[in-house]
Design an enzyme around this catalytic site. Structure first.
Site, PDB file in Angstrom:
ATOM      1  CE  LYS A   1      -3.001   2.300   2.701  1.00  0.00           C
ATOM      2  NZ  LYS A   1      -4.000   3.049   1.713  1.00  0.00           N
TER       3      LYS A   1
ATOM      4  CB  SER B   1       8.661   6.484  -0.882  1.00  0.00           C
ATOM      5  OG  SER B   1       8.408   6.268  -1.998  1.00  0.00           O
ATOM      6  NE  ARG B   2       5.609   0.041   3.483  1.00  0.00           N
ATOM      7  CZ  ARG B   2       4.400   0.078   2.170  1.00  0.00           C
ATOM      8  NH1 ARG B   2       4.446   0.909   2.633  1.00  0.00           N
ATOM      9  NH2 ARG B   2       3.949  -0.585   1.906  1.00  0.00           N
ATOM     10  CG  LEU B   3      10.932   8.317   3.379  1.00  0.00           C
ATOM     11  CD1 LEU B   3      11.821   8.989   1.883  1.00  0.00           C
ATOM     12  CD2 LEU B   3      12.154   7.162   3.684  1.00  0.00           C
TER      13      LEU B   3
END
Length: 212
Positions: free
Chosen positions: A9, A189-191
């Site tokens: 996701k 971007s999972r940041l």
């Protein structure tokens, strides 16, 4: 069948910056909870409660927040339940709200104590009749032979108390006094954005960013 490892996701709904967040975590929580309610997410008041027993074995369950102010986070339950017994042995706990649709998580840690009898009485009196009878009927967390035990208990206590069941002596409120809050906002971007508020030695909140 989709492999669990392939589920992905991308979080892109919002951001959480130091400039746009409140200096007081209670205000930040009130804003996010209000936005979750306004967005009509399913059960925005549901929170996971984590406790640890005397042997350091953790357990979790979902409870409903019933109050939030400068004193802390409040919920009500059976004192004889597993969570009640664990809080009696170790009064430190953690709470977590997960508002999936808003891509947000709030974590809260702190010490827990019972609310006053007067506060428990007042909230109990506000509950629907069937919930008040249910508090008597359910020996929460104990092994029972079948659902018929609950039905029979409810009928027995309903007949005993009619429309005015008193608060059971084993039922009441707890309040967690936060010394640490964390606000998590999903990002691309999972940041992800993570802001932690921890209580300093001067009893002032220190806000700091954590790496995702």
């Amino acid at each position: 069948m989709t492999r669990l490892a392939d589920l992905r996701k991308s979080y892109e709904r919002a951001e959480l910056s130091e400039d746009a967040s409140h200096a007081d975590p209670l205000q930040q929580f009130a804003q996010w909870l209000g936005e979750a309610i306004a967005a009509q997410v399913p059960e925005p008041n549901a929170m996971t409660l984590a406790t640890v027993d005397s042997s350091l074995r953790p357990s979790t369950r979902v409870v409903l927040i019933k109050g939030c102010d400068e004193q802390g986070i409040t919920w009500f339950t059976n004192h004889d339940s597993r969570k009640g017994r664990e809080l009696a042995a170790n009064p430190w706990a953690a709470l977590q709200f997960h508002w999936v649709e808003l891509e947000r998580v709030v974590r809260i840690e702190g010490r827990v104590d019972k609310v006053s009898d007067a506060e428990s009485d007042a909230y109990f009196a506000s509950r629907p009749l069937d919930s008040r009878i249910g508090a008597w009927a359910s020996p929460q967390s104990q092994v029972i032979a079948s659902r018929a035990v609950l039905v029979a208990n409810a009928a027995r206590y309903g007949a005993r108390f009619l429309l005015h069941p008193p608060r059971p002596p084993h039922w009441g409120g707890y309040r967690l006094h936060p010394d640490c809050w964390e606000f998590w906002q999903g990002r691309k971007s999972r940041l992800h954005d993570r802001l932690r508020y921890r209580l300093g030695s001067d009893r002032q909140w220190i806000r700091e960013r954590l790496a995702p």
